[in-house]
Design a protein around this motif. Structure first.
Motif, PDB file in Angstrom:
ATOM      1  N   LYS A 144       3.702  10.117   7.208  1.00  0.00           N
ATOM      2  CA  LYS A 144       3.103   8.779   7.156  1.00  0.00           C
ATOM      3  C   LYS A 144       1.643   8.818   7.586  1.00  0.00           C
ATOM      4  N   MET A 145       1.357   9.602   8.620  1.00  0.00           N
ATOM      5  CA  MET A 145      -0.028   9.716   9.078  1.00  0.00           C
ATOM      6  C   MET A 145      -0.900  10.389   8.017  1.00  0.00           C
ATOM      7  N   ARG A 146      -0.364  11.415   7.367  1.00  0.00           N
ATOM      8  CA  ARG A 146      -1.128  12.071   6.298  1.00  0.00           C
ATOM      9  C   ARG A 146      -1.357  11.129   5.125  1.00  0.00           C
ATOM     10  N   LEU A 147      -0.358  10.325   4.794  1.00  0.00           N
ATOM     11  CA  LEU A 147      -0.537   9.348   3.720  1.00  0.00           C
ATOM     12  C   LEU A 147      -1.612   8.331   4.099  1.00  0.00           C
ATOM     13  N   LYS A 148      -1.542   7.843   5.325  1.00  0.00           N
ATOM     14  CA  LYS A 148      -2.520   6.856   5.783  1.00  0.00           C
ATOM     15  C   LYS A 148      -3.930   7.443   5.774  1.00  0.00           C
ATOM     16  N   LYS A 149      -4.079   8.616   6.359  1.00  0.00           N
ATOM     17  CA  LYS A 149      -5.400   9.244   6.407  1.00  0.00           C
ATOM     18  C   LYS A 149      -5.857   9.666   5.004  1.00  0.00           C
ATOM     19  N   GLY A 150      -4.921  10.154   4.188  1.00  0.00           N
ATOM     20  CA  GLY A 150      -5.254  10.541   2.815  1.00  0.00           C
ATOM     21  C   GLY A 150      -5.755   9.368   1.994  1.00  0.00           C
ATOM     22  N   ARG A 151      -5.086   8.212   2.135  1.00  0.00           N
ATOM     23  CA  ARG A 151      -5.545   7.012   1.418  1.00  0.00           C
ATOM     24  C   ARG A 151      -6.948   6.618   1.866  1.00  0.00           C
TER      25      ARG A 151
END
Length: 163
Positions: A144-151
């Protein structure tokens, strides 16, 4: 007792027909050129033929293939960083047919691999967070953190270069 699907030797052609394009796209986005993507896909199919476990259903098979292809791409990226070569940019040739989305593809290619992978698996291949976590060996919270930071990174790169 769980029923298992056919063994790899029995259905290699069917697996390529079903998943080949999806796996190639994943490898192409991760590696950035078609020659390396083809190599990664070929290695994935060889591993499938030699080592595939007994699958419980098609989703299990698909997840296994995506995991193996992603790991193969990571290995190739590690190898490439230790032994750099001239960069082939075939990925950018594919964008011309995509119109407006080509800027997003360019921006996606500029993200670090760990963010690119989770974004592709979640938004393109539509995997839930918990399945991605299993595939990449991280916790759902980390995904979830990678998705958030990736976005956020994707938005920053896109706004900076294409707006």
């Amino acid at each position: 007792m769980k029923e298992t699907l056919a063994r790899p030797a029995d259905d290699l052609e069917q697996v390529m027909d079903t998943y080949g394009n999806m796996l190639f796209r994943l490898c192409l986005v991760m590696l950035g050129n078609s020659a390396d993507a083809e190599d990664a896909l070929q290695e994935t199919m060889i591993k499938y033929y030699r080592k595939a476990p007994a699958f419980t259903d098609e989703e299990h098979r698909k997840a296994w293939l995506l995991t193996v292809a992603g790991n193969q791409c990571k290995d190739m990226i590690r190898f490439r960083t230790k032994r750099p070569l001239a960069e082939n940019t075939d990925i950018y040739e594919c964008k011309s047919s995509e119109g407006e989305n080509s800027g997003i593809l360019d921006a996606l290619m500029k993200l670090p691999e760990k963010f690119r992978l989770v974004l592709i698996l979640h938004y393109v291949e539509e995997y839930p967070v918990k399945d991605i976590a299993k595939m990449i060996g991280k916790t759902p919270s980390a995904v979830k953190m990678r998705l958030k930071k990736g976005r956020k990174l994707l938005e920053e790169v896109y706004r900076k270069e294409y707006m």
